[in-house]
Scaffold this motif. Structure first.
Motif, PDB file in Angstrom:
ATOM      1  N   THR A 202     -23.981 -10.441  15.101  1.00  0.00           N
ATOM      2  CA  THR A 202     -24.708  -9.470  14.278  1.00  0.00           C
ATOM      3  C   THR A 202     -26.000  -9.072  14.971  1.00  0.00           C
ATOM      4  O   THR A 202     -26.691  -9.911  15.546  1.00  0.00           O
ATOM      5  CB  THR A 202     -25.025 -10.080  12.895  1.00  0.00           C
ATOM      6  OG1 THR A 202     -23.799 -10.460  12.259  1.00  0.00           O
ATOM      7  CG2 THR A 202     -25.769  -9.085  12.018  1.00  0.00           C
ATOM      8  N   ASP A 203     -26.320  -7.780  14.908  1.00  0.00           N
ATOM      9  CA  ASP A 203     -27.572  -7.282  15.478  1.00  0.00           C
ATOM     10  C   ASP A 203     -28.269  -6.427  14.421  1.00  0.00           C
ATOM     11  O   ASP A 203     -27.860  -5.299  14.162  1.00  0.00           O
ATOM     12  CB  ASP A 203     -27.288  -6.459  16.738  1.00  0.00           C
ATOM     13  CG  ASP A 203     -28.572  -6.035  17.457  1.00  0.00           C
ATOM     14  OD1 ASP A 203     -29.650  -6.211  16.874  1.00  0.00           O
ATOM     15  OD2 ASP A 203     -28.475  -5.534  18.586  1.00  0.00           O
ATOM     16  N   TYR A 204     -29.306  -6.998  13.790  1.00  0.00           N
ATOM     17  CA  TYR A 204     -30.022  -6.272  12.747  1.00  0.00           C
ATOM     18  C   TYR A 204     -31.019  -5.271  13.317  1.00  0.00           C
ATOM     19  O   TYR A 204     -31.599  -4.479  12.576  1.00  0.00           O
ATOM     20  CB  TYR A 204     -30.795  -7.256  11.852  1.00  0.00           C
ATOM     21  CG  TYR A 204     -29.900  -8.137  11.002  1.00  0.00           C
ATOM     22  CD1 TYR A 204     -29.028  -7.587  10.072  1.00  0.00           C
ATOM     23  CD2 TYR A 204     -29.942  -9.523  11.125  1.00  0.00           C
ATOM     24  CE1 TYR A 204     -28.221  -8.387   9.290  1.00  0.00           C
ATOM     25  CE2 TYR A 204     -29.131 -10.333  10.344  1.00  0.00           C
ATOM     26  CZ  TYR A 204     -28.273  -9.759   9.428  1.00  0.00           C
ATOM     27  OH  TYR A 204     -27.474 -10.560   8.663  1.00  0.00           O
ATOM     28  N   THR A 205     -31.240  -5.307  14.625  1.00  0.00           N
ATOM     29  CA  THR A 205     -32.291  -4.472  15.207  1.00  0.00           C
ATOM     30  C   THR A 205     -31.787  -3.103  15.637  1.00  0.00           C
ATOM     31  O   THR A 205     -32.577  -2.241  16.006  1.00  0.00           O
ATOM     32  CB  THR A 205     -32.930  -5.164  16.419  1.00  0.00           C
ATOM     33  OG1 THR A 205     -31.952  -5.266  17.475  1.00  0.00           O
ATOM     34  CG2 THR A 205     -33.406  -6.562  16.062  1.00  0.00           C
ATOM     35  N   ARG A 206     -30.484  -2.879  15.610  1.00  0.00           N
ATOM     36  CA  ARG A 206     -29.933  -1.602  16.047  1.00  0.00           C
ATOM     37  C   ARG A 206     -28.878  -1.123  15.044  1.00  0.00           C
ATOM     38  O   ARG A 206     -28.162  -1.919  14.463  1.00  0.00           O
ATOM     39  CB  ARG A 206     -29.303  -1.725  17.443  1.00  0.00           C
ATOM     40  CG  ARG A 206     -30.332  -2.064  18.524  1.00  0.00           C
ATOM     41  CD  ARG A 206     -29.649  -2.395  19.835  1.00  0.00           C
ATOM     42  NE  ARG A 206     -30.621  -2.650  20.891  1.00  0.00           N
ATOM     43  CZ  ARG A 206     -31.199  -3.831  21.098  1.00  0.00           C
ATOM     44  NH1 ARG A 206     -30.913  -4.846  20.312  1.00  0.00           N
ATOM     45  NH2 ARG A 206     -32.075  -3.994  22.072  1.00  0.00           N
ATOM     46  N   SER A 207     -28.794   0.178  14.867  1.00  0.00           N
ATOM     47  CA  SER A 207     -27.858   0.766  13.919  1.00  0.00           C
ATOM     48  C   SER A 207     -27.255   2.028  14.512  1.00  0.00           C
ATOM     49  O   SER A 207     -27.802   2.622  15.440  1.00  0.00           O
ATOM     50  CB  SER A 207     -28.556   1.103  12.591  1.00  0.00           C
ATOM     51  OG  SER A 207     -29.129  -0.036  12.006  1.00  0.00           O
ATOM     52  N   ILE A 208     -26.116   2.429  13.939  1.00  0.00           N
ATOM     53  CA  ILE A 208     -25.498   3.704  14.290  1.00  0.00           C
ATOM     54  C   ILE A 208     -25.870   4.709  13.206  1.00  0.00           C
ATOM     55  O   ILE A 208     -25.683   4.446  12.009  1.00  0.00           O
ATOM     56  CB  ILE A 208     -23.964   3.580  14.381  1.00  0.00           C
ATOM     57  CG1 ILE A 208     -23.589   2.621  15.518  1.00  0.00           C
ATOM     58  CG2 ILE A 208     -23.330   4.954  14.583  1.00  0.00           C
ATOM     59  CD1 ILE A 208     -22.110   2.312  15.575  1.00  0.00           C
ATOM     60  N   TYR A 209     -26.423   5.853  13.608  1.00  0.00           N
ATOM     61  CA  TYR A 209     -26.818   6.884  12.652  1.00  0.00           C
ATOM     62  C   TYR A 209     -25.842   8.047  12.774  1.00  0.00           C
ATOM     63  O   TYR A 209     -25.570   8.532  13.865  1.00  0.00           O
ATOM     64  CB  TYR A 209     -28.248   7.348  12.941  1.00  0.00           C
ATOM     65  CG  TYR A 209     -29.259   6.232  12.836  1.00  0.00           C
ATOM     66  CD1 TYR A 209     -29.793   5.884  11.608  1.00  0.00           C
ATOM     67  CD2 TYR A 209     -29.655   5.525  13.966  1.00  0.00           C
ATOM     68  CE1 TYR A 209     -30.715   4.849  11.496  1.00  0.00           C
ATOM     69  CE2 TYR A 209     -30.575   4.489  13.865  1.00  0.00           C
ATOM     70  CZ  TYR A 209     -31.101   4.156  12.623  1.00  0.00           C
ATOM     71  OH  TYR A 209     -32.002   3.131  12.527  1.00  0.00           O
ATOM     72  N   GLN A 210     -25.322   8.487  11.637  1.00  0.00           N
ATOM     73  CA  GLN A 210     -24.409   9.616  11.653  1.00  0.00           C
ATOM     74  C   GLN A 210     -24.491  10.370  10.336  1.00  0.00           C
ATOM     75  O   GLN A 210     -24.939   9.834   9.318  1.00  0.00           O
ATOM     76  CB  GLN A 210     -22.970   9.152  11.889  1.00  0.00           C
ATOM     77  CG  GLN A 210     -22.445   8.177  10.846  1.00  0.00           C
ATOM     78  CD  GLN A 210     -21.048   7.701  11.170  1.00  0.00           C
ATOM     79  OE1 GLN A 210     -20.372   8.251  12.026  1.00  0.00           O
ATOM     80  NE2 GLN A 210     -20.595   6.676  10.481  1.00  0.00           N
ATOM     81  N   ARG A 211     -24.066  11.613  10.377  1.00  0.00           N
ATOM     82  CA  ARG A 211     -24.103  12.447   9.179  1.00  0.00           C
ATOM     83  C   ARG A 211     -22.996  12.021   8.235  1.00  0.00           C
ATOM     84  O   ARG A 211     -21.837  11.953   8.603  1.00  0.00           O
ATOM     85  CB  ARG A 211     -23.925  13.917   9.581  1.00  0.00           C
ATOM     86  CG  ARG A 211     -24.020  14.892   8.424  1.00  0.00           C
ATOM     87  CD  ARG A 211     -23.813  16.312   8.923  1.00  0.00           C
ATOM     88  NE  ARG A 211     -24.022  17.296   7.874  1.00  0.00           N
ATOM     89  CZ  ARG A 211     -23.103  17.650   6.982  1.00  0.00           C
ATOM     90  NH1 ARG A 211     -21.894  17.082   7.025  1.00  0.00           N
ATOM     91  NH2 ARG A 211     -23.374  18.571   6.061  1.00  0.00           N
TER      92      ARG A 211
END
Length: 301
Positions: A86-95
């Motif tokens: 798990t990586d709480y510091t990065r996310s994928i952003y999408q519409r």
């Protein structure tokens, strides 16, 4: 402070005199690490590092071992035999989007939320030093609907201004950060830049007393840190203890400390009333949307 109260940095001696590892050390360790992740479920790389360092093996609580663990587990994931971390510091952003008006109405109905701070005499905030703590901060704040924010180290003037402009008339902040020269100074910096808006700033963790009380394992500190000298003068030696160590060695303690502090400043009867009203209002909205979305039966002419 007497330099003796804190435990040794790592098991197995210093970098110079530690025993040489066997050739199968890393393959065996990675096998054990994979078992840990499979049993635990969601596990960050840092949590895995602490779990391995606390076990009875040759893995040490030092950066070189952490770096090797990062590289070798990443290779294992690329080869599809090591479980995901798990990586709480990065996310994928999408519409986002829906496929119909009916879906949009139902999404809005199910997502209806009341402001849990409604009627509260004090506004409680959670501020964490770094993004790696955001997952825990979200879990702590969710039942109470309170805001939380990660400074990402020394917070930018932008985030400081955003915090100051968002705080109500009566507010307290619960601060969680690492215990090391920078972590201690980051809290000082945050206080200097936003202290005027808080009625109280409560340092929840990590403190020097907690390092001793809970026997949290220190790692060697960064000698290049400009604040190292003052830290050594006050605490007797240069070391660091990350907040994630609580999650590994005392999984419930940090959540209990945060929850107790939140509830001390929360009118729980008022909170439960708002939560009760939210459930009833959401059900009413869903019933209305369901009736609105019903397709009239076709009739023969």
């Amino acid at each position: 402070m007497d330099p003796s109260p804190f435990p040794q940095f790592c098991r197995g001696g210093t970098m110079k005199n530690r025993p040489k590892r066997s050739r199968d050390f890393w393959p065996k360790l990675l096998h054990d690490a994979a078992d840990i992740v499979n049993r635990r479920g969601e596990t960050t790389l840092r949590q895995l590092h602490y779990l391995l360092a606390s076990a009875d093996n040759e893995y040490r609580n030092v950066y070189t071992d952490y770096d090797q663990l990062s590289k070798r587990t990443a290779q294992g994931r690329r080869e599809l035999w090591f479980p995901s971390l798990t990586d709480y510091t990065r996310s994928i952003y999408q519409r986002g989007g829906v496929n119909s008006v009916s879906d949009a109405l139902l999404d809005a109905a199910h997502g209806y939320k009341r402001d849990y701070r409604d009627g509260q005499p004090t506004e409680v905030w959670i501020v964490v030093e770094k993004a790696a703590l955001l997952g825990m901060a979200a879990e702590w704040s969710q039942p109470y609907g309170i805001p939380y924010v990660a400074l990402g180290g020394y917070g930018s003037q932008t985030i400081m201004d955003d915090i100051v402009s968002s705080v109500g008339d009566e507010a307290v902040v619960l601060y969680i950060g690492d215990f090391d020269p920078s972590g201690v100074d980051i809290q000082r910096d945050f206080t200097d830049k936003t202290g005027q808006v808080w009625s109280d700033i409560i340092h929840i963790a990590v403190t020097s007393e907690q390092v001793t009380e809970y026997n949290l394992p220190p790692a060697p500190g960064k000698t290049g840190d400009s604040r190292a000298a003052s830290f050594i003068a006050e605490h007797g030696s240069l070391f660091q203890v990350e907040a994630e160590a609580f999650e590994v060695f005392h999984p419930t303690v940090l959540a209990e400390l945060v929850t107790a502090a939140i509830e001390e400043h929360t009118d729980m009867a008022q909170l439960r009333q708002v939560q009760h009203d939210e459930i009833g209002e959401r059900e009413s909205i869903i019933e209305f949307v369901d009736s609105f979305n019903e397709t009239p039966e076709e009739t023969d002419e």
